[in-house]
Design an enzyme around this catalytic site. Structure first.
Site, short mmCIF file in Angstrom:
data_model
loop_
_atom_site.label_atom_id
_atom_site.label_comp_id
_atom_site.label_asym_id
_atom_site.label_seq_id
_atom_site.Cartn_x
_atom_site.Cartn_y
_atom_site.Cartn_z
N GLY A 123 25.68 -18.43 19.79
CA GLY A 123 24.45 -19.04 20.47
C GLY A 123 24.91 -20.67 18.87
N ILE A 124 23.46 -20.84 18.13
CA ILE A 124 23.91 -21.58 17.06
C ILE A 124 24.98 -21.65 16.57
CG2 ILE A 124 22.51 -22.57 15.36
CD1 ILE A 124 20.00 -21.45 16.88
N ASN A 162 22.91 -18.52 9.00
CA ASN A 162 21.90 -18.42 10.16
C ASN A 162 21.65 -16.87 10.43
OD1 ASN A 162 21.96 -19.94 13.52
ND2 ASN A 162 23.61 -17.86 12.85
N ALA A 163 22.63 -16.41 10.65
CA ALA A 163 21.64 -14.65 11.29
C ALA A 163 20.86 -14.56 11.02
CB ALA A 163 22.46 -13.42 10.46
N GLY A 164 19.97 -14.51 11.84
CA GLY A 164 18.85 -13.46 12.15
C GLY A 164 18.25 -13.02 13.15
N ILE A 165 17.50 -12.36 13.71
CA ILE A 165 16.72 -12.17 14.44
C ILE A 165 15.51 -11.71 14.72
CG2 ILE A 165 18.33 -9.37 14.27
CD1 ILE A 165 15.57 -8.13 12.98
N TYR A 223 8.34 -12.46 12.39
CA TYR A 223 8.59 -13.87 12.68
C TYR A 223 8.71 -15.16 11.49
CZ TYR A 223 13.12 -16.68 15.12
OH TYR A 223 13.81 -17.67 15.28
N PRO A 258 14.67 -25.85 14.54
CA PRO A 258 14.41 -25.60 16.19
C PRO A 258 13.49 -25.32 17.17
CG PRO A 258 16.96 -24.60 15.76
CD PRO A 258 15.45 -24.34 14.48
N GLY A 259 13.59 -25.70 17.72
CA GLY A 259 12.63 -25.33 18.86
C GLY A 259 13.29 -24.62 20.37
P1 NDP Z 1 22.23 -15.11 18.77
O1 NDP Z 1 20.94 -13.98 18.64
O2 NDP Z 1 23.02 -15.57 19.32
O3 NDP Z 1 22.71 -15.15 16.81
C1 NDP Z 1 22.49 -14.38 15.88
C2 NDP Z 1 23.47 -13.68 15.14
O4 NDP Z 1 22.87 -13.30 13.80
C3 NDP Z 1 24.02 -13.44 16.31
O5 NDP Z 1 25.54 -13.72 15.58
C4 NDP Z 1 23.57 -11.41 14.78
O6 NDP Z 1 25.25 -11.48 14.82
C5 NDP Z 1 23.68 -12.28 13.37
N1 NDP Z 1 23.02 -11.56 12.94
C6 NDP Z 1 21.32 -10.75 13.61
N2 NDP Z 1 21.11 -9.84 13.00
C7 NDP Z 1 22.45 -10.03 11.39
C8 NDP Z 1 22.65 -8.78 10.69
N3 NDP Z 1 22.03 -7.90 9.99
N4 NDP Z 1 23.90 -9.53 9.68
C9 NDP Z 1 24.73 -10.44 10.27
N5 NDP Z 1 24.21 -11.19 11.34
C10 NDP Z 1 24.00 -10.49 11.78
O7 NDP Z 1 21.08 -16.14 18.79
P2 NDP Z 1 20.18 -17.48 18.11
O8 NDP Z 1 21.83 -18.56 17.75
O9 NDP Z 1 20.17 -18.34 18.98
O10 NDP Z 1 19.87 -17.32 16.53
C11 NDP Z 1 20.65 -18.19 15.39
C12 NDP Z 1 19.48 -17.91 14.61
O11 NDP Z 1 18.64 -19.56 15.25
C13 NDP Z 1 18.68 -17.36 13.84
O12 NDP Z 1 18.30 -16.91 12.69
C14 NDP Z 1 17.21 -17.50 14.67
O13 NDP Z 1 16.21 -17.02 14.39
C15 NDP Z 1 17.34 -19.17 14.92
N6 NDP Z 1 16.68 -20.07 15.77
C16 NDP Z 1 16.97 -19.69 17.12
C17 NDP Z 1 15.67 -20.03 18.05
C18 NDP Z 1 16.19 -20.14 19.60
O14 NDP Z 1 15.78 -20.58 20.37
N7 NDP Z 1 17.99 -19.13 20.02
C19 NDP Z 1 14.75 -21.08 17.30
C20 NDP Z 1 14.75 -21.29 16.24
C21 NDP Z 1 15.33 -20.33 15.41
P3 NDP Z 1 26.03 -9.80 15.04
O15 NDP Z 1 25.18 -9.23 15.81
O16 NDP Z 1 27.45 -9.72 15.40
O17 NDP Z 1 25.21 -8.90 13.77
#
Ligand code: NDP
Length: 253
Positions: A16-17, A85-88, A150, A180-181
Site C-alpha cells: 500500500g502507501i 507508516n505501519a498501521g491497522i 483508530y 490521507p482520506g
Molecule cells: P496496508 O494494510 O497495505 O498497510 C499497513 C502496513 O502496516 C502493512 O504493510 C503491514 O505489514 C504493516 N503493519 C501493520 N501492523 C504492523 C505491526 N504490528 N508491525 C509492523 N508492521 C505492521 O494499508 P495502507 O497502506 O492503507 O496503510 C498504511 C498507513 O496509512 C496506515 O497507518 C493507515 O492507518 C494509513 N492510512 C490509510 C488510509 C487508507 O484509506 N488506505 C487512509 C488514511 C491513513 P505486515 O502485515 O507485514 O505487518
C-alpha cells in the site's frame, strides 16, 4: 537521485502507501529498509528494486524495533529519513469496543510511531539532517464514527509530530504527518469487505461508498501520498515542520 547515499526506513513498506513511498525513495537514490511482520512479502517486494531491503519488525514490540532499527543502521547507515507508516484500521462501534482491541490499535498506530522515531533518531547526531514523517489520517483531525480507537490513535500521532517539531526546533530535522482520506490499498479492500458483509451490498458497492466519503468522490491512489512524502523530504520543504498535511480531495478541517 536527490537522496543518494541516504538511508531511509519505511515501516509497513511491503504494501500500500508504505510500498509506494519506499519505491519513490529508492528511485530517488536512497537505500530503503522496508519493514513489516510478513517477511516473505517484504522479500518479494524487495526483489523488485536493488535499493529496497527487507526487515522483519513488529512496530508494537519495543525490543524488536530497537534491535531491528539498530541492525538496519549498522548495515546501511544512520536513518536520515524515517516514515512511520505501519498501521491497522479495524472498525468497531464504541459499545462493542474491547480494551484488548483498543490497546492493540494504540500499540501499532501510536506506540509504533513513538518506538520507530525514537530508535531511528538514536542513529542520528542531534544536529543531523533528518526527515521524520508519520502517516496519520484525516481521522487524526476529525472524528470517524465506528473507529474510536483508530481516531484516537491517529490524533495522537499528530500530537507527537507537533511536540517533536517544538522539541527539535532549529535543528535540520523536520517532523510532519500526512493525513490521507480513503486510499486504494489493502486496508480499504478489507474495510470494504466488512461493510459489504454488514450491509448486504457487493464489495464494489462498498468500495464506492468509501470513495464517496472522499470529497472528490474517488479513492486516492498511493502515488498521491508518495509525491507528498517525497516533497517533504526535498530541500524545498526544509521549513515545513510540525504540519498535518491533508490529502483528501477537498477541505477537511
Ligand atoms: P496496508 O494494510 O497495505 O498497510 C499497513 C502496513 O502496516 C502493512 O504493510 C503491514 O505489514 C504493516 N503493519 C501493520 N501492523 C504492523 C505491526 N504490528 N508491525 C509492523 N508492521 C505492521 O494499508 P495502507 O497502506 O492503507 O496503510 C498504511 C498507513 O496509512 C496506515 O497507518 C493507515 O492507518 C494509513 N492510512 C490509510 C488510509 C487508507 O484509506 N488506505 C487512509 C488514511 C491513513 P505486515 O502485515 O507485514 O505487518
Amino acid at each position: 537521485m536527490e537522496h543518494q547515499g541516504r538511508h531511509a526506513l519505511v515501516t509497513g513498506g511491503g504494501t500500500g502507501i508504505g510500498l509506494g513511498i519506499a519505491m519513490g525513495l529508492a528511485e530517488a537514490g536512497a537505500e530503503v529498509t522496508i519493514t513489516g511482520r510478513n517477511l516473505d512479502r517484504l522479500q518479494q517486494v524487495a526483489a523488485d528494486h536493488p535499493r529496497l531491503h527487507a526487515l522483519q519488525m513488529d512496530v508494537a514490540d519495543a525490543a524488536n524495533v530497537r534491535n531491528g532499527v539498530t541492525s538496519a543502521a549498522e548495515a546501511r547507515g544512520p536513518i536520515a529519513i524515517c516514515v512511520a507508516n505501519a498501521g491497522i484500521a479495524e472498525p468497531a462501534p464504541f459499545r462493542n469496543e474491547t480494551l484488548d482491541h483498543w490497546r492493540s490499535t494504540m500499540a501499532t498506530n501510536l506506540d509504533g510511531v513513538f518506538l520507530t522515531f525514537q530508535a531511528a533518531m538514536a542513529t542520528l547526531d542531534r544536529d543531523a539532517w533528518g526527515r521524520m514523517i508519520a502517516i496519520s489520517s484525516i481521522a487524526g483531525l476529525r472524528g470517524l464514527k465506528n473507529a474510536i480507537a483508530y481516531t484516537a490513535s491517529k490524533h495522537g500521532v499528530i500530537g507527537m509530530i507537533r511536540g517533536l517539531s517544538e522539541e527539535y526546533m532549529g535543528n535540520d530535522m523536520t517532523f510532519n504527518a500526512i493525513c490521507p482520506g480513503y486510499v486504494d490499498t489493502p486496508i480499504v479492500d478489507r474495510n470494504a469487505a466488512i461493510i459489504a458483509q454488514h450491509q448486504g451490498v457487493s464489495d464494489d458497492e462498498a468500495r464506492g461508498m468509501l470513495a464517496r466519503a472522499n470529497r472528490h468522490k474517488r479513492l486516492l491512489h498511493t502515488d498521491e501520498i508518495t509525491a507528498t512524502a517525497l516533497w517533504l523530504c526535498s530541500d524545498g520543504a526544509r521549513s515545513v515542520n510540525g504540519q498535518a498535511i491533508q490529502i483528501a480531495g477537498g477541505h477537511v478541517t
